[in-house]
Design a protein around this motif. Structure first.
Motif, short mmCIF file in Angstrom:
data_model
loop_
_atom_site.label_atom_id
_atom_site.label_comp_id
_atom_site.label_asym_id
_atom_site.label_seq_id
_atom_site.Cartn_x
_atom_site.Cartn_y
_atom_site.Cartn_z
N GLU A 246 24.77 22.66 8.43
CA GLU A 246 24.87 22.96 7.00
C GLU A 246 25.54 21.84 6.21
N ASN A 247 26.38 21.05 6.84
CA ASN A 247 27.05 20.00 6.07
C ASN A 247 26.27 18.67 6.07
N VAL A 248 25.09 18.65 6.72
CA VAL A 248 24.20 17.49 6.62
C VAL A 248 23.29 17.72 5.41
N GLY A 249 23.55 16.99 4.34
CA GLY A 249 22.81 17.20 3.10
C GLY A 249 21.59 16.33 2.97
N MET A 250 21.66 15.11 3.49
CA MET A 250 20.55 14.16 3.37
C MET A 250 20.48 13.29 4.62
N VAL A 251 19.37 12.57 4.75
CA VAL A 251 19.17 11.66 5.87
C VAL A 251 18.83 10.28 5.31
N GLU A 252 19.47 9.26 5.87
CA GLU A 252 19.22 7.89 5.45
C GLU A 252 18.65 7.11 6.64
N LEU A 253 17.41 6.64 6.49
CA LEU A 253 16.78 5.82 7.51
C LEU A 253 17.18 4.37 7.27
N LYS A 254 17.96 3.84 8.18
CA LYS A 254 18.47 2.48 8.01
C LYS A 254 17.45 1.47 8.47
N LEU A 255 16.95 0.66 7.53
CA LEU A 255 16.03 -0.41 7.86
C LEU A 255 16.78 -1.72 8.09
N MET A 256 17.81 -1.95 7.28
CA MET A 256 18.61 -3.17 7.40
C MET A 256 20.03 -2.90 6.93
N GLN A 257 20.92 -3.80 7.29
CA GLN A 257 22.32 -3.74 6.86
C GLN A 257 22.71 -5.07 6.25
N GLY A 258 23.42 -5.02 5.13
CA GLY A 258 23.74 -6.23 4.38
C GLY A 258 24.48 -7.28 5.16
N ALA A 259 25.36 -6.87 6.07
CA ALA A 259 26.16 -7.84 6.82
C ALA A 259 25.38 -8.52 7.93
N LYS A 260 24.25 -7.94 8.31
CA LYS A 260 23.45 -8.52 9.40
C LYS A 260 21.99 -8.10 9.29
N PRO A 261 21.32 -8.44 8.20
CA PRO A 261 19.91 -8.06 8.04
C PRO A 261 19.04 -8.68 9.13
N GLY A 262 18.14 -7.87 9.68
CA GLY A 262 17.28 -8.36 10.74
C GLY A 262 17.90 -8.27 12.12
N LYS A 263 19.11 -7.75 12.20
CA LYS A 263 19.78 -7.59 13.50
C LYS A 263 20.32 -6.18 13.59
N GLY A 264 20.19 -5.58 14.75
CA GLY A 264 20.70 -4.23 14.94
C GLY A 264 22.22 -4.20 15.01
N GLY A 265 22.75 -2.99 15.11
CA GLY A 265 24.19 -2.82 15.20
C GLY A 265 24.74 -3.34 16.51
N ILE A 266 26.04 -3.66 16.49
CA ILE A 266 26.71 -4.17 17.69
C ILE A 266 27.94 -3.29 17.94
N LEU A 267 27.99 -2.67 19.12
CA LEU A 267 29.18 -1.92 19.52
C LEU A 267 29.70 -2.52 20.81
N PRO A 268 30.85 -3.25 20.74
CA PRO A 268 31.38 -3.86 21.96
C PRO A 268 31.69 -2.83 23.02
N LYS A 269 31.50 -3.19 24.29
CA LYS A 269 31.71 -2.24 25.39
C LYS A 269 33.15 -1.74 25.44
N GLU A 270 34.09 -2.55 24.90
CA GLU A 270 35.49 -2.13 24.91
C GLU A 270 35.72 -0.87 24.07
N LYS A 271 34.83 -0.63 23.13
CA LYS A 271 34.98 0.52 22.24
C LYS A 271 34.21 1.75 22.72
N ILE A 272 33.43 1.62 23.79
CA ILE A 272 32.57 2.72 24.21
C ILE A 272 33.32 3.62 25.19
N THR A 273 33.79 4.73 24.70
CA THR A 273 34.44 5.74 25.53
C THR A 273 33.38 6.71 26.04
N SER A 274 33.79 7.60 26.94
CA SER A 274 32.85 8.60 27.45
C SER A 274 32.38 9.51 26.32
N GLU A 275 33.25 9.78 25.35
CA GLU A 275 32.88 10.63 24.22
C GLU A 275 31.82 9.95 23.36
#
Length: 539
Positions: A246-275
């Motif tokens: 119920e608290n999801v009001g809209m959906v945004e399909l991300k095509l690009m991001q201003g800080a890195k257009p044409g490149k996907g997101g980066i999540l360093p392995k140091e930040k990846i917890t089991s959760e």
């Protein structure tokens, strides 16, 4: 070279050995336990450490300066690492730092804490400096808005059942759980709930921390985090489960991001917890790189089909996030919407090339993507040209933090704004510029539980709410100065900018004209099979 812990073990072994063999001699000279005895042991430990450090520096091969100046090199190392801190607090003036200067940061800090954010004696702004904005005040009330204050409805033109009515024009931009800590996300969502603004989840999935009382815009990125099957493909079922909240009001399909257009997101392995791995449905132990583009479509027709697919599942407004580039791509979206009423995005988020991120390559963050002001003007102009501006809600983001930033964005065509780093400052960010290391000292951009404990969720949520509320209040102050009752009445002729000392131009002269010229020049050049430069040089 051996790792540092081996050098420490070697030093400790050498110190203990030297102390054992020399202790009787030192006791005979200085007496057991005397200050001279203790000092001589400490001096010996220091000398042994310097000798070991000398050998380490001299024989390592990674750094030629360190090898040329063993031991002395570490004085330079300390200076380099302390330099940014010293410049930030002691040497840089109040209007000098990037991306946000001290005046801006202090305004956000004071505002978020509910303290007095006014200034005394006068502004420090140089009114003749290029880039300074001036709002054009009106002696009389110009016109009343149809509604009392700000009022927009999203989703009507595509006929979704669950339209969204917005009473606020400031919203929290996309920042994923994983990039930010659980406490930071919880505080942002609680703060959003307190004032009724929307909180974008970022592409990192829909976490329990997005369910703390605030409405969210679920962002679907190229990695399909939270909406992927075991092979990493998009799952209609998983997407439907998330968007049914119920608290999801809209959906945004991300095509690009201003800080890195044409490149996907980066999540360093140091930040990846089991959760995080469970929420995103990804493995642990390696960096997670989102693909640069979506596999589900390859062109504009495919994009519209995928938007229809998402809209059919969610029955909620579906938008897209873009970074402006060549204007003909934006015009193509507008043309397709005009040709096929009821299709296309319900809203478009225009992310400026100056936008922030937790981790991005320097070359993309600094040199790719049209900046926010030019970008929103291009999109607004293209939609108006093809007669579909009233069908689309326009959001924009990119280094927005203060009331004048919001006013400029809305004068150039935005219906509302996303803010990320401004809300991070409200949480307590000190602009340490260390978001990608997992060592954020304020517990915001980290998954280290020890660091994260420094952030109190309730107190931070209150600061988020204060910042959003006061920011909108002061934008309304600018509206009243212009004779308006709502910021969506701003036009690009209501704000001027210094383009050279003593000379001001309307925003419309700079950005709207630029968008129009770009369209004409690119269109003529493509038709002639030339670049714009070739076309101009041949006439």
């Amino acid at each position: 070279m051996a790792k540092w812990h081996l050098w420490w073990i070697g030093w400790l072994t050498a110190v203990l050995g030297a102390s054992w063999f020399s202790n009787d001699y030192l006791v005979d000279i200085f007496g057991n336990g005397s200050l001279y005895h203790i000092f001589s042991l400490l001096a010996g430990a220091l000398l042994i450490g310097i000798i070991i450090l000398f050998f380490h520096d001299f024989f390592q091969t990674a750094n030629p300066v360190q090898r040329r100046f063993p031991v002395l090199y570490w004085g330079r190392w300390v200076s380099v690492h302390l330099g940014p801190l010293l410049r930030q607090y002691w040497f840089a003036n109040d209007l000098e730092e990037k991306p946000f200067n001290r005046v801006t940061r202090n305004w956000v800090y004071s505002t978020s804490k509910g303290k007095n954010n006014t200034i005394g004696f006068g502004s420090q702004v140089d009114f003749d400096a290029v880039g300074t904005y001036t709002v054009m005040p009106s002696m009389f009330k110009r016109k009343e808005n149809e509604h009392e204050g700000y009022h927009r409805v999203i989703g009507e033109h595509t006929g979704v059942k669950n339209t969204v009515t917005l009473k606020h024009f400031v919203h929290i931009s996309a920042m994923s759980f994983g990039s930010l800590s659980s406490r930071a996300v919880s505080a942002l969502n609680k703060g959003a709930g307190k004032v009724g603004i929307y909180h974008n989840t970022g592409e990192g999935g829909f976490a329990p921390y997005h369910q703390m009382g605030g409405n969210v815009i679920f962002q679907l990125g190229t990695g399909k985090f939270g909406c992927r099957d075991e092979e990493g493909n998009f799952s209609d079922e998983a997407f439907g489960k998330i968007t049914s909240h119920e608290n999801v009001g809209m959906v945004e399909l991300k095509l690009m991001q201003g800080a890195k257009p044409g490149k996907g997101g980066i999540l360093p392995k140091e930040k990846i917890t089991s959760e995080i791995a469970e929420i995103r449905k990804v493995p642990r132990g390696k960096d997670i790189l989102s693909p640069p583009r979506h596999d589900e479509f390859k062109d504009l027709a495919g994009l519209f089909d995928f938007l229809d697919r998402l809209r059919k599942i969610a029955d909620k407004p579906i938008g897209i996030k873009i970074v402006a580039g060549h204007i003909e791509e934006i015009e193509a979206i507008a043309e397709a919407m005009a040709a096929e009423p009821g299709r296309g995005p319900d809203f478009i988020s225009v992310d400026g090339g100056e936008g922030g991120t937790g981790a991005a390559p320097l070359v993309l963050a600094s040199h790719a993507g049209v900046p926010m002001k030019q970008g929103i003007a291009m999109v607004d102009w293209a939609l108006r040209k093809h007669g579909v501006r009233d069908k689309v809600y326009l959001l924009t983001s990119g280094q927005i933090a203060t009331p004048i930033d919001v006013a400029v964005a809305m004068a150039l065509g935005a219906d509302g704004v996303y803010i990320a780093r401004g809300f991070m400052l409200a949480l307590g960010c000190i602009q340490a510029l260390d978001c990608n290391s997992n060592r954020c000292p304020t517990g915001i951009a980290t998954q280290d539980k020890k660091l994260e404990r420094t952030l109190d969720v309730e107190a931070a949520a209150k600061r988020v709410a204060n910042y959003a509320k006061t920011l909108e209040k002061e934008v309304y102050m600018l509206c009243e100065s212009c004779g308006y009752s709502s910021p969506d009445q701003f036009t690009s002729d209501d704000i001027m900018v210094v383009t050279s000392p003593g000379h001001l131009d309307y925003l419309s002269e700079l950005y709207m004209v630029s968008a129009s010229e770009a369209s004409k020049e690119r269109g003529a050049a493509k038709q002639a099979g030339m670049t714009v430069g070739e076309m101009k040089s041949s006439t």
